[in-house]
Design a protein around this motif. Structure first.
Motif, PDB file in Angstrom:
ATOM      1  N   ASN A 236      88.836 -11.023  21.030  1.00 38.49           N
ATOM      2  CA  ASN A 236      87.975 -10.932  19.845  1.00 38.49           C
ATOM      3  C   ASN A 236      88.612 -10.041  18.792  1.00 38.49           C
ATOM      4  N   PHE A 237      89.119  -8.882  19.198  1.00 36.67           N
ATOM      5  CA  PHE A 237      89.799  -7.981  18.260  1.00 36.67           C
ATOM      6  C   PHE A 237      91.099  -8.604  17.734  1.00 36.67           C
ATOM      7  N   LEU A 238      91.759  -9.405  18.569  1.00 35.52           N
ATOM      8  CA  LEU A 238      93.019 -10.027  18.172  1.00 35.52           C
ATOM      9  C   LEU A 238      92.830 -10.928  16.961  1.00 35.52           C
ATOM     10  N   PHE A 239      91.799 -11.756  17.007  1.00 35.90           N
ATOM     11  CA  PHE A 239      91.564 -12.692  15.897  1.00 35.90           C
ATOM     12  C   PHE A 239      90.849 -12.016  14.727  1.00 35.90           C
ATOM     13  N   ASN A 240      89.944 -11.115  15.036  1.00 43.22           N
ATOM     14  CA  ASN A 240      89.111 -10.530  13.988  1.00 43.22           C
ATOM     15  C   ASN A 240      89.802  -9.402  13.236  1.00 43.22           C
ATOM     16  N   GLN A 241      90.769  -8.744  13.890  1.00 42.01           N
ATOM     17  CA  GLN A 241      91.395  -7.583  13.267  1.00 42.01           C
ATOM     18  C   GLN A 241      92.923  -7.679  13.251  1.00 42.01           C
ATOM     19  N   PHE A 242      93.530  -7.816  14.419  1.00 37.73           N
ATOM     20  CA  PHE A 242      94.985  -7.748  14.496  1.00 37.73           C
ATOM     21  C   PHE A 242      95.661  -8.862  13.717  1.00 37.73           C
ATOM     22  N   SER A 243      95.136 -10.097  13.785  1.00 34.81           N
ATOM     23  CA  SER A 243      95.770 -11.214  13.077  1.00 34.81           C
ATOM     24  C   SER A 243      95.782 -10.968  11.571  1.00 34.81           C
ATOM     25  N   ILE A 244      94.691 -10.422  11.056  1.00 31.93           N
ATOM     26  CA  ILE A 244      94.606 -10.137   9.619  1.00 31.93           C
ATOM     27  C   ILE A 244      95.558  -8.997   9.253  1.00 31.93           C
ATOM     28  N   PHE A 245      95.613  -7.988  10.114  1.00 32.67           N
ATOM     29  CA  PHE A 245      96.533  -6.872   9.891  1.00 32.67           C
ATOM     30  C   PHE A 245      97.980  -7.374   9.848  1.00 32.67           C
ATOM     31  N   ALA A 246      98.333  -8.286  10.778  1.00 31.54           N
ATOM     32  CA  ALA A 246      99.699  -8.817  10.830  1.00 31.54           C
ATOM     33  C   ALA A 246     100.020  -9.632   9.582  1.00 31.54           C
ATOM     34  N   ILE A 247      99.057 -10.433   9.106  1.00 30.14           N
ATOM     35  CA  ILE A 247      99.281 -11.255   7.904  1.00 30.14           C
ATOM     36  C   ILE A 247      99.489 -10.370   6.684  1.00 30.14           C
ATOM     37  N   GLU A 248      98.676  -9.329   6.569  1.00 27.33           N
ATOM     38  CA  GLU A 248      98.831  -8.417   5.435  1.00 27.33           C
ATOM     39  C   GLU A 248     100.190  -7.717   5.455  1.00 27.33           C
ATOM     40  N   ARG A 249     100.685  -7.415   6.632  1.00 24.78           N
ATOM     41  CA  ARG A 249     102.015  -6.814   6.741  1.00 24.78           C
ATOM     42  C   ARG A 249     103.103  -7.799   6.327  1.00 24.78           C
ATOM     43  N   VAL A 250     102.922  -9.067   6.723  1.00 23.13           N
ATOM     44  CA  VAL A 250     103.897 -10.102   6.349  1.00 23.13           C
ATOM     45  C   VAL A 250     103.921 -10.296   4.841  1.00 23.13           C
ATOM     46  N   LYS A 251     102.748 -10.230   4.196  1.00 20.98           N
ATOM     47  CA  LYS A 251     102.668 -10.431   2.747  1.00 20.98           C
ATOM     48  C   LYS A 251     103.402  -9.336   1.970  1.00 20.98           C
ATOM     49  N   LYS A 252     103.593  -8.198   2.611  1.00 20.53           N
ATOM     50  CA  LYS A 252     104.317  -7.112   1.944  1.00 20.53           C
ATOM     51  C   LYS A 252     105.824  -7.296   2.013  1.00 20.53           C
ATOM     52  N   SER A 253     106.275  -8.281   2.819  1.00 17.80           N
ATOM     53  CA  SER A 253     107.706  -8.578   2.906  1.00 17.80           C
ATOM     54  C   SER A 253     108.056  -9.575   1.800  1.00 17.80           C
ATOM     55  N   GLU A 254     108.680  -9.091   0.722  1.00 17.39           N
ATOM     56  CA  GLU A 254     108.967  -9.943  -0.427  1.00 17.39           C
ATOM     57  C   GLU A 254     109.918 -11.085  -0.073  1.00 17.39           C
ATOM     58  N   SER A 255     110.871 -10.837   0.797  1.00 15.84           N
ATOM     59  CA  SER A 255     111.836 -11.886   1.147  1.00 15.84           C
ATOM     60  C   SER A 255     111.159 -13.064   1.831  1.00 15.84           C
ATOM     61  N   LEU A 256     110.068 -12.805   2.535  1.00 14.70           N
ATOM     62  CA  LEU A 256     109.356 -13.883   3.220  1.00 14.70           C
ATOM     63  C   LEU A 256     108.229 -14.440   2.363  1.00 14.70           C
ATOM     64  N   PHE A 257     107.456 -13.564   1.726  1.00 11.63           N
ATOM     65  CA  PHE A 257     106.279 -13.999   0.976  1.00 11.63           C
ATOM     66  C   PHE A 257     106.652 -14.834  -0.253  1.00 11.63           C
ATOM     67  N   TRP A 258     107.761 -14.492  -0.905  1.00 14.22           N
ATOM     68  CA  TRP A 258     108.147 -15.193  -2.135  1.00 14.22           C
ATOM     69  C   TRP A 258     109.102 -16.356  -1.875  1.00 14.22           C
ATOM     70  N   LYS A 259     109.298 -16.717  -0.622  1.00 18.46           N
ATOM     71  CA  LYS A 259     110.220 -17.794  -0.290  1.00 18.46           C
ATOM     72  C   LYS A 259     109.516 -19.142  -0.406  1.00 18.46           C
ATOM     73  N   LYS A 260     110.005 -19.989  -1.310  1.00 23.57           N
ATOM     74  CA  LYS A 260     109.514 -21.357  -1.503  1.00 23.57           C
ATOM     75  C   LYS A 260     107.994 -21.374  -1.660  1.00 23.57           C
ATOM     76  N   THR A 261     107.294 -22.097  -0.797  1.00 24.72           N
ATOM     77  CA  THR A 261     105.832 -22.240  -0.943  1.00 24.72           C
ATOM     78  C   THR A 261     105.071 -21.276  -0.044  1.00 24.72           C
ATOM     79  N   ASN A 262     105.738 -20.294   0.536  1.00 26.83           N
ATOM     80  CA  ASN A 262     105.049 -19.376   1.450  1.00 26.83           C
ATOM     81  C   ASN A 262     103.944 -18.597   0.756  1.00 26.83           C
ATOM     82  N   MET A 263     104.111 -18.325  -0.536  1.00 20.52           N
ATOM     83  CA  MET A 263     103.109 -17.555  -1.260  1.00 20.52           C
ATOM     84  C   MET A 263     101.764 -18.263  -1.238  1.00 20.52           C
TER      85      MET A 263
END
Length: 602
Positions: A236-263
């Motif tokens: 429950n915590f994995l989907f409700n909290q950790f997954s969102i935390f991980a996505i927000e961390r990924v969005k801070k990686s400019e090399s990944l977030f700004w690549k093609k249609t990833n944004m």
């Protein structure tokens, strides 16, 4: 046109809007009807003992309760996606009381047609299931017209839809007209992610896995409930909290977030995860139950059959006497079965089993094992069955003489239920002598061997064991239980897929609006397809990956109770489910892209 006619015509006119909800409810009816056909089938119900019948009744109640929950959940999601429609109706003069009445009648109409359609489709589907079970599990399921199942399904689901139609009125979105009209335009807002709960998700799941995998033998049963509770809370915590935390961390990686249609893919993925957290949690738990149920039942059958199949003989006779031996020979001759035959002697002495070198080598030659030479020492035998955990003893006392044990040898030559040793020839062993005869088939079909075993059992030769007959008896006695378990597991797994598709379908309007704006800026069809496939893939495989991890740990822990590693049967079950989910995803993404693209280009 009165109010009821308006509601019915509005429902029929907007059938595309109601299709996903209608199909999900139809599926629930069809599943329950199919299971009822099995439960009331004369060939199944008459051949089961009271415990299995009680299990069947309990399974039917579980499926019905699951159907109630599933339909209620689907209806709640359906209503949330219709906020704008409710706002337009209220502008036209519909009162909140009339709105609740409209939802009540709509649900009754959909429920009625879903019940009738599901029962009709279930009639054909159940006969297909009966045919498959007859071919694959050797269960004799002839055709019959299931009047009891039909009556029970119709009455049960009409009552179910009436109750849901009544209670669902109180779950209508409690917003004013302006908020309802702007439901699709309102922002998602913001949310806070708990770092503590995100870390707890990993700790709880990791800790539960560790305890389950390290628990030895039957201690798995003791830790079962605490581990299940811990892993469920962590999921429950994995989907409700950790997954969102991980996505927000990924969005801070400019090399990944700004690549093609990833944004575009990641821009609202955190909100989607938050919205779908409950769905993902339910799907992962339901899928894990399906994996564990089928993997356990199928695995246990393979273990039982494997223990029978390790015997080197096709027929055996304990405490051989010539009369019984001749009876066996006569039955085998009647079935045109040719065999190699060997009779040998062994001894029971001081709660241990002893056989001389020459007797063992005589037996080894016939069953295809290497002969042994013990010299003036002894060899300890270990069964080739998977359960045998025999450890080597340093020495053995026989006839007041002590022999050093030179090795621990794995063998199928003797049934080993106690310490068993090979000693040198020529010793006067004071223990009780026993003889045994093996018949090893060189010519004769498996069906002929089963018939021979059946005939020997009719002659009440209880000292005779027929391997093919024993395996056939085990399969036939275990098949109904295996069938029920597999059916319930498949129901849960397919229901999990339906959960995912329904959630996907409920977000279609917002996806169309989002992609329509991007499409006007120059987004190509190929890029649109890629983004949609990525989003659908994340939706379908995120909970499945988690449930696969849960399933592997659960099955491994189950096999640990028998001191076994993960068996082939468990991997086969997981592989089949992965293939089903992959096919489900490939089909769903095509249909979803087609609908979204039509909406974007309209």
């Amino acid at each position: 046109m009165n109010f009821r006619q308006f509601v019915v015509r509005n429902t029929m006119r907007n059938k595309h809007l109601y299709l996903a909800y209608f199909l999900s409810t139809l599926f629930s009816v069809m599943v329950f009807f199919t299971f009822s056909v099995m439960a009331f089938h004369p060939s199944l119900s008459e051949g089961l003992n009271e415990n299995v019948k009680t299990g069947m009744l309990g399974s039917a109640i579980i499926i019905y309760g699951f159907a109630f929950f599933f339909v209620m959940y689907s209806m709640g999601v359906f209503l949330q996606s219709r906020k704008k429609e409710f706002g337009l109706l209220m502008i036209q003069g519909m009162s909140p009381k009339q709105l609740r009445k409209m939802v009540f009648i709509e649900n009754l109409v959909i429920g009625f047609f879903a019940t009738i359609s599901g029962s009709v489709l279930g009639l054909g589907f159940s006969q297909l299931i009966l045919w498959i079970s007859r071919v694959t599990l050797s269960i004799d399921f002839p055709f019959y017209f299931p009047m009891k199942a039909l009556g029970l399904t119709i009455v049960s689901f009409l009552l179910l839809f009436f109750l849901i139609s009544f209670f669902i009125q109180f779950r209508l979105p409690k917003l004013n007209v302006q908020e309802l009209l702007k439901a699709n335009e309102l922002g998602k807002g913001t949310f806070k992610v708990s770092i503590i709960k995100s870390i707890l998700a990993i700790i709880l799941i990791g800790g539960g896995y560790t305890v389950a995998l390290l628990a030895p033998g039957m201690s798995v049963v003791v830790v079962f409930l605490p581990v299940v509770f811990t892993v469920i809370l962590g999921t429950n915590f994995l989907f409700n909290q950790f997954s969102i935390f991980a996505i927000e961390r990924v969005k801070k990686s400019e090399s990944l977030f700004w690549k093609k249609t990833n944004m575009v893919v990641f821009s609202d993925l955190a909100f989607r995860m938050k919205d779908n957290a409950r769905s993902f949690f339910l799907v992962s738990v339901i899928s894990t139950v399906a994996f564990a149920a089928i993997g356990t039942l199928y695995g246990l059958q393979e273990i039982i059959l494997g223990s029978v199949g390790t015997a080197p003989y096709d027929f055996s006779l304990m405490d051989t006497n010539e009369k019984e031996k001749k009876q066996v020979d006569d039955v085998l001759a009647q079935q045109n079965i040719d065999t190699n035959q060997v009779t040998f002697t062994y001894y029971m002495d001081n709660e241990q089993q002893v056989i001389t070198e020459s007797e063992f080598n005589k037996l080894a030659k016939v069953i295809g094992e290497d002969p042994v030479s013990v010299g003036d020492q002894a060899i300890q035998l270990k069964s080739s069955e998977v359960f045998d955990q025999t450890s080597q003893q340093p020495n053995v006392n026989v006839a007041e003489q002590t022999y050093e044990v030179s090795q621990l040898k794995e063998s199928s030559a003797l049934p080993i239920y106690m310490p068993t040793f090979i000693i040198p020839d020529g010793e006067n062993i004071p223990g009780q002598a026993s003889s045994m005869t093996y018949w090893i088939v060189t010519k004769g079909s498996e069906e002929a061997q089963i018939q021979a075993g059946t005939e020997l059992s009719k002659q009440e030769l209880y000292a005779v064991q027929a391997t093919a007959f024993m395996k056939d008896t085990i399969i036939k006695s275990y098949a109904p239980v295996l069938f029920v378990g597999i059916f319930i597991g498949i129901v849960f797994f397919v229901s999990a897929g339906s959960f995912l598709y329904f959630r996907l379908y409920s977000d279609m309007d917002s996806d169309i609006e989002k992609f329509k704006m991007i499409y006007k800026l120059g987004l190509s069809k190929k890029e649109l397809k890629k983004m949609i496939y990525q989003q659908v893939g994340i939706l379908f495989f995120t909970p499945i990956v988690v449930s696969f991890a849960h399933g592997i740990v659960a099955l491994t822990a189950m096999y640990h109770m028998f001191n076994l590693s993960m068996q082939t049967a468990g991997w086969q079950v997981l592989g089949v489910f992965l293939l089903i989910q992959l096919l489900y995803y490939l089909i769903a993404r095509i249909f979803y892209f087609r609908k979204v693209y039509q909406g974007v280009t309209a």
